[in-house]
Scaffold this active site. Structure first.
Site, PDB file in Angstrom:
ATOM      1  N   GLU A  21     133.585  -2.384 -81.530  1.00 38.47           N
ATOM      2  CA  GLU A  21     133.305  -3.821 -81.617  1.00 38.47           C
ATOM      3  C   GLU A  21     131.965  -4.054 -82.305  1.00 38.47           C
ATOM      4  O   GLU A  21     131.826  -4.952 -83.138  1.00 38.47           O
ATOM      5  CB  GLU A  21     133.260  -4.444 -80.226  1.00 38.47           C
ATOM      6  CG  GLU A  21     134.575  -4.476 -79.497  1.00 38.47           C
ATOM      7  CD  GLU A  21     134.433  -5.113 -78.133  1.00 38.47           C
ATOM      8  OE1 GLU A  21     134.902  -6.256 -77.985  1.00 38.47           O
ATOM      9  OE2 GLU A  21     133.836  -4.481 -77.231  1.00 38.47           O
ATOM     10  N   ILE A  72     129.116 -11.303 -74.292  1.00 41.29           N
ATOM     11  CA  ILE A  72     129.037 -12.658 -74.843  1.00 41.29           C
ATOM     12  C   ILE A  72     128.239 -13.563 -73.904  1.00 41.29           C
ATOM     13  O   ILE A  72     127.715 -14.582 -74.338  1.00 41.29           O
ATOM     14  CB  ILE A  72     130.414 -13.247 -75.207  1.00 41.29           C
ATOM     15  CG1 ILE A  72     131.377 -13.283 -74.038  1.00 41.29           C
ATOM     16  CG2 ILE A  72     131.011 -12.507 -76.387  1.00 41.29           C
ATOM     17  CD1 ILE A  72     132.708 -13.991 -74.341  1.00 41.29           C
ATOM     18  N   GLU A  73     128.113 -13.169 -72.650  1.00 42.25           N
ATOM     19  CA  GLU A  73     127.238 -13.899 -71.733  1.00 42.25           C
ATOM     20  C   GLU A  73     125.804 -13.901 -72.261  1.00 42.25           C
ATOM     21  O   GLU A  73     125.109 -14.915 -72.222  1.00 42.25           O
ATOM     22  CB  GLU A  73     127.268 -13.269 -70.336  1.00 42.25           C
ATOM     23  CG  GLU A  73     128.586 -13.417 -69.615  1.00 42.25           C
ATOM     24  CD  GLU A  73     129.588 -12.299 -69.886  1.00 42.25           C
ATOM     25  OE1 GLU A  73     129.559 -11.689 -70.982  1.00 42.25           O
ATOM     26  OE2 GLU A  73     130.429 -12.048 -68.991  1.00 42.25           O
ATOM     27  N   LYS A  99     136.071 -15.516 -77.709  1.00 46.21           N
ATOM     28  CA  LYS A  99     136.290 -14.209 -78.333  1.00 46.21           C
ATOM     29  C   LYS A  99     137.799 -13.950 -78.331  1.00 46.21           C
ATOM     30  O   LYS A  99     138.352 -13.412 -77.369  1.00 46.21           O
ATOM     31  CB  LYS A  99     135.531 -13.149 -77.524  1.00 46.21           C
ATOM     32  CG  LYS A  99     135.581 -11.752 -78.071  1.00 46.21           C
ATOM     33  CD  LYS A  99     134.710 -10.833 -77.206  1.00 46.21           C
ATOM     34  CE  LYS A  99     134.749  -9.411 -77.718  1.00 46.21           C
ATOM     35  NZ  LYS A  99     133.862  -8.521 -76.942  1.00 46.21           N
TER      36      LYS A  99
END
Length: 122
Positions: A21, A72-73, A99
């Site tokens: 990723e 993503i937090e 996402k």
């Protein structure tokens, strides 16, 4: 409180806990709601009495495209902090990061994180 919304801003970022990723990247979609008083801008018709949302967009773009985070937090938290720092009239910011290509074995539309941050004392 009045709001300015920026919806479905699309960016290619390199965030995630898995090595591929961070290496390959993927699309992220960001929604913002800026809470501030827009009365003066509504009466004056002067951008200086509001927040330039082109500059807000660029602030978000830099966080998503130029940084790398596992969660993503963390991306959402950094977007909120950067917006609050760069735009003093903003009293509250709501951030949602979507996402759609999260590495989950299953059928789903997206994974999303939403946070809301306010200035201290408000």
């Amino acid at each position: 409180m009045d709001k300015i919304h920026l919806r479905d801003m699309a960016f290619r970022g390199h965030h995630g806990c898995l090595e591929f990723e961070r290496r390959d990247g993927q699309m992220f979609y960001v929604d913002l709601a800026l809470g501030l008083n827009l009365r003066k801008a509504g009466l004056s018709d002067d951008l200086n009495d509001s927040v330039n949302y082109a500059l807000v967009f660029e602030t978000v773009r830099k966080v998503v495209e130029e940084e790398t985070h596992n969660l993503i937090e963390r991306v959402a938290e950094h977007i909120a902090a950067q917006v609050m720092e760069a735009f003093p009239p903003v009293q509250q910011v709501d951030v949602e990061i979507k996402k759609p290509n999260a590495p989950i074995a299953g059928n789903f539309r997206e994974v999303a994180v939403a946070i809301s941050r306010m200035r201290s004392g408000k």
